[in-house]
Design a protein around this motif. Sequence first.
Motif, PDB file in Angstrom:
ATOM      1  N   LEU A 196       0.828  -1.206   0.000  1.00  0.00           N
ATOM      2  CA  LEU A 196       0.000   0.000   0.000  1.00  0.00           C
ATOM      3  C   LEU A 196       0.862   1.256   0.000  1.00  0.00           C
ATOM      4  CD1 LEU A 196      -2.958  -0.774   2.461  1.00  0.00           C
ATOM      5  CD2 LEU A 196      -3.108  -0.293   0.011  1.00  0.00           C
ATOM      6  N   GLU A 197       1.947   1.228   0.758  1.00  0.00           N
ATOM      7  CA  GLU A 197       2.832   2.397   0.846  1.00  0.00           C
ATOM      8  C   GLU A 197       3.511   2.696  -0.484  1.00  0.00           C
ATOM      9  OE1 GLU A 197       5.481   1.442   3.997  1.00  0.00           O
ATOM     10  OE2 GLU A 197       4.117   2.137   5.579  1.00  0.00           O
ATOM     11  N   MET A 198       3.798   1.665  -1.282  1.00  0.00           N
ATOM     12  CA  MET A 198       4.502   1.872  -2.552  1.00  0.00           C
ATOM     13  C   MET A 198       3.541   2.110  -3.715  1.00  0.00           C
ATOM     14  SD  MET A 198       5.680  -2.033  -3.571  1.00  0.00           S
ATOM     15  CE  MET A 198       6.282  -1.595  -5.196  1.00  0.00           C
ATOM     16  N   HIS A 199       2.238   2.067  -3.473  1.00  0.00           N
ATOM     17  CA  HIS A 199       1.272   2.121  -4.564  1.00  0.00           C
ATOM     18  C   HIS A 199       1.404   3.382  -5.403  1.00  0.00           C
ATOM     19  CE1 HIS A 199      -2.613   3.216  -6.402  1.00  0.00           C
ATOM     20  NE2 HIS A 199      -2.643   1.943  -6.741  1.00  0.00           N
ATOM     21  N   ASP A 200       1.535   4.536  -4.780  1.00  0.00           N
ATOM     22  CA  ASP A 200       1.559   5.797  -5.524  1.00  0.00           C
ATOM     23  C   ASP A 200       2.837   5.995  -6.328  1.00  0.00           C
ATOM     24  OD1 ASP A 200      -0.940   6.471  -4.586  1.00  0.00           O
ATOM     25  OD2 ASP A 200      -0.160   7.537  -2.841  1.00  0.00           O
ATOM     26  N   ASP A 201       3.904   5.262  -5.971  1.00  0.00           N
ATOM     27  CA  ASP A 201       5.190   5.476  -6.622  1.00  0.00           C
ATOM     28  C   ASP A 201       5.590   4.345  -7.561  1.00  0.00           C
ATOM     29  OD1 ASP A 201       5.547   7.843  -5.150  1.00  0.00           O
ATOM     30  OD2 ASP A 201       6.294   6.700  -3.438  1.00  0.00           O
ATOM     31  N   SER A 202       4.821   3.268  -7.597  1.00  0.00           N
ATOM     32  CA  SER A 202       5.232   2.134  -8.417  1.00  0.00           C
ATOM     33  C   SER A 202       4.016   1.380  -8.945  1.00  0.00           C
ATOM     34  CB  SER A 202       6.109   1.170  -7.603  1.00  0.00           C
ATOM     35  OG  SER A 202       6.396   0.005  -8.331  1.00  0.00           O
ATOM     36  N   GLU A 203       4.113   0.947 -10.189  1.00  0.00           N
ATOM     37  CA  GLU A 203       3.054   0.128 -10.769  1.00  0.00           C
ATOM     38  C   GLU A 203       3.205  -1.336 -10.366  1.00  0.00           C
ATOM     39  OE1 GLU A 203       3.036   0.674 -14.954  1.00  0.00           O
ATOM     40  OE2 GLU A 203       2.351   2.762 -14.862  1.00  0.00           O
ATOM     41  N   ASP A 204       4.256  -1.646  -9.627  1.00  0.00           N
ATOM     42  CA  ASP A 204       4.492  -3.016  -9.205  1.00  0.00           C
ATOM     43  C   ASP A 204       3.648  -3.405  -7.996  1.00  0.00           C
ATOM     44  OD1 ASP A 204       6.356  -3.382 -11.199  1.00  0.00           O
ATOM     45  OD2 ASP A 204       8.031  -2.723  -9.947  1.00  0.00           O
ATOM     46  N   SER A 205       2.949  -2.476  -7.400  1.00  0.00           N
ATOM     47  CA  SER A 205       2.114  -2.781  -6.246  1.00  0.00           C
ATOM     48  C   SER A 205       1.033  -3.784  -6.632  1.00  0.00           C
ATOM     49  CB  SER A 205       1.462  -1.508  -5.704  1.00  0.00           C
ATOM     50  OG  SER A 205       0.522  -1.816  -4.682  1.00  0.00           O
ATOM     51  N   ILE A 206       0.673  -4.638  -5.689  1.00  0.00           N
ATOM     52  CA  ILE A 206      -0.359  -5.636  -5.950  1.00  0.00           C
ATOM     53  C   ILE A 206      -1.759  -5.032  -5.851  1.00  0.00           C
ATOM     54  CG2 ILE A 206       1.096  -7.510  -5.115  1.00  0.00           C
ATOM     55  CD1 ILE A 206      -0.550  -7.478  -2.512  1.00  0.00           C
ATOM     56  N   PHE A 207      -1.857  -3.772  -5.440  1.00  0.00           N
ATOM     57  CA  PHE A 207      -3.159  -3.130  -5.257  1.00  0.00           C
ATOM     58  C   PHE A 207      -3.439  -2.112  -6.360  1.00  0.00           C
ATOM     59  CE2 PHE A 207      -2.039  -4.264  -0.805  1.00  0.00           C
ATOM     60  CZ  PHE A 207      -3.127  -5.095  -0.545  1.00  0.00           C
ATOM     61  N   VAL A 208      -4.724  -1.960  -6.652  1.00  0.00           N
ATOM     62  CA  VAL A 208      -5.202  -0.923  -7.577  1.00  0.00           C
ATOM     63  C   VAL A 208      -6.373  -0.224  -6.900  1.00  0.00           C
ATOM     64  CG1 VAL A 208      -4.472  -2.088  -9.677  1.00  0.00           C
ATOM     65  CG2 VAL A 208      -6.739  -2.563  -8.730  1.00  0.00           C
ATOM     66  N   PRO A 209      -6.633   1.041  -7.251  1.00  0.00           N
ATOM     67  CA  PRO A 209      -7.778   1.735  -6.655  1.00  0.00           C
ATOM     68  C   PRO A 209      -9.086   1.026  -7.002  1.00  0.00           C
ATOM     69  CG  PRO A 209      -6.299   3.279  -7.733  1.00  0.00           C
ATOM     70  CD  PRO A 209      -5.851   1.913  -8.140  1.00  0.00           C
ATOM     71  N   ARG A 210     -10.015   1.037  -6.074  1.00  0.00           N
ATOM     72  CA  ARG A 210     -11.338   0.475  -6.340  1.00  0.00           C
ATOM     73  C   ARG A 210     -12.078   1.354  -7.344  1.00  0.00           C
ATOM     74  NH1 ARG A 210     -14.665  -0.544  -1.061  1.00  0.00           N
ATOM     75  NH2 ARG A 210     -15.984  -1.587  -2.619  1.00  0.00           N
ATOM     76  N   PRO A 211     -12.943   0.768  -8.182  1.00  0.00           N
ATOM     77  CA  PRO A 211     -13.694   1.568  -9.154  1.00  0.00           C
ATOM     78  C   PRO A 211     -14.515   2.675  -8.519  1.00  0.00           C
ATOM     79  CG  PRO A 211     -13.881  -0.770  -9.651  1.00  0.00           C
ATOM     80  CD  PRO A 211     -13.193  -0.671  -8.327  1.00  0.00           C
ATOM     81  N   THR A 212     -14.932   2.464  -7.269  1.00  0.00           N
ATOM     82  CA  THR A 212     -15.723   3.482  -6.573  1.00  0.00           C
ATOM     83  C   THR A 212     -14.872   4.643  -6.094  1.00  0.00           C
ATOM     84  OG1 THR A 212     -15.463   2.321  -4.462  1.00  0.00           O
ATOM     85  CG2 THR A 212     -17.392   1.747  -5.805  1.00  0.00           C
ATOM     86  N   GLY A 213     -13.547   4.463  -6.140  1.00  0.00           N
ATOM     87  CA  GLY A 213     -12.652   5.508  -5.666  1.00  0.00           C
ATOM     88  C   GLY A 213     -12.445   5.508  -4.169  1.00  0.00           C
ATOM     89  N   ASN A 214     -12.980   4.515  -3.487  1.00  0.00           N
ATOM     90  CA  ASN A 214     -12.863   4.438  -2.027  1.00  0.00           C
ATOM     91  C   ASN A 214     -12.012   3.230  -1.650  1.00  0.00           C
ATOM     92  OD1 ASN A 214     -13.222   4.735   0.717  1.00  0.00           O
ATOM     93  ND2 ASN A 214     -15.232   3.766   0.741  1.00  0.00           N
ATOM     94  N   GLY A 215     -10.727   3.477  -1.395  1.00  0.00           N
ATOM     95  CA  GLY A 215      -9.842   2.390  -1.006  1.00  0.00           C
ATOM     96  C   GLY A 215      -9.259   1.642  -2.189  1.00  0.00           C
ATOM     97  N   TYR A 216      -8.718   0.451  -1.902  1.00  0.00           N
ATOM     98  CA  TYR A 216      -7.997  -0.325  -2.908  1.00  0.00           C
ATOM     99  C   TYR A 216      -8.502  -1.763  -2.936  1.00  0.00           C
ATOM    100  CZ  TYR A 216      -4.805   3.643  -2.524  1.00  0.00           C
ATOM    101  OH  TYR A 216      -4.276   4.894  -2.496  1.00  0.00           O
ATOM    102  N   GLN A 217      -8.154  -2.443  -3.994  1.00  0.00           N
ATOM    103  CA  GLN A 217      -8.466  -3.855  -4.113  1.00  0.00           C
ATOM    104  C   GLN A 217      -7.290  -4.576  -4.746  1.00  0.00           C
ATOM    105  OE1 GLN A 217     -11.952  -3.665  -6.629  1.00  0.00           O
ATOM    106  NE2 GLN A 217     -10.760  -3.997  -8.507  1.00  0.00           N
ATOM    107  N   LEU A 218      -7.232  -5.888  -4.539  1.00  0.00           N
ATOM    108  CA  LEU A 218      -6.159  -6.695  -5.098  1.00  0.00           C
ATOM    109  C   LEU A 218      -6.314  -6.784  -6.614  1.00  0.00           C
ATOM    110  CD1 LEU A 218      -3.857  -8.379  -3.756  1.00  0.00           C
ATOM    111  CD2 LEU A 218      -5.336 -10.375  -4.015  1.00  0.00           C
ATOM    112  N   LYS A 219      -5.197  -6.752  -7.325  1.00  0.00           N
ATOM    113  CA  LYS A 219      -5.248  -6.955  -8.771  1.00  0.00           C
ATOM    114  C   LYS A 219      -5.845  -8.324  -9.066  1.00  0.00           C
ATOM    115  CE  LYS A 219      -1.299  -4.015 -10.025  1.00  0.00           C
ATOM    116  NZ  LYS A 219       0.087  -3.994 -10.584  1.00  0.00           N
TER     117      LYS A 219
END
Length: 216
Positions: free
Chosen positions: A55-78
């Motif tokens: 989660l901490e690396m999400h904004d700086d790397s596309e290698d994160s296992i998380f992506v933003p939720r379609p609703t824009g509230n939080g994240y979900q696993l790829k």
Amino acid sequence: MTTDHQMEDAKVISVATGTRCISGEYVSLVGVSLNDTHAEVIARRCLCDFFYAQLEMHDDSEDSIFVPRPTGNGYQLKDNVKFHLYISTAPCGDAGISSPHEAVSQDKHPNRKARGQLMTKLEPGEKTVPVKSRSAHFQTWDGIALGESLLTMSCSDKIARWNVVGVQGSLLSHFVEPIYLESITLGSLRALHRQVVQKPGQSALPRPALPCPALH
């Protein structure tokens, strides 16, 4: 962890070993001791640490296992990321109780009465007993201070809980959607299917959106 179901590229996220849970006299109210150090529990704690790092690396790397939720509230696993659990021996608790005749309706195995029950660990060892045989009331800090045994739930029951609410824990649930195990592999398979999939009363709980983990 696998990506696109490519087992040859699987990555080991956490490895743990352990055999004990602490006695009530060592319980800490400020988080300086772990109540349960069985391997499954420690491995999951390490997995949660991995989730926080991702989660901490999400904004700086596309290698994160998380992506933003379609609703824009939080994240979900790829969608292509899956997690798998391997346990060398049957988890303590109900999953460790088995009989070659358990599928027979008139099974006379002496352990049959304990099947399907919530189990608690005997401090500070590895064996478990049904919760009903240890306490008829809620556990309190005062009770533990006065000498009551600490009720630490069995690994079987904890895995059953993960199958319903996910492995991410309550704090991470504020930020990510529930994360479920894709498969569970046991080096010594006993009664895990009954405990995780067929546990009495579990059918009445809200089911996760993902299917139950494959058992090997």
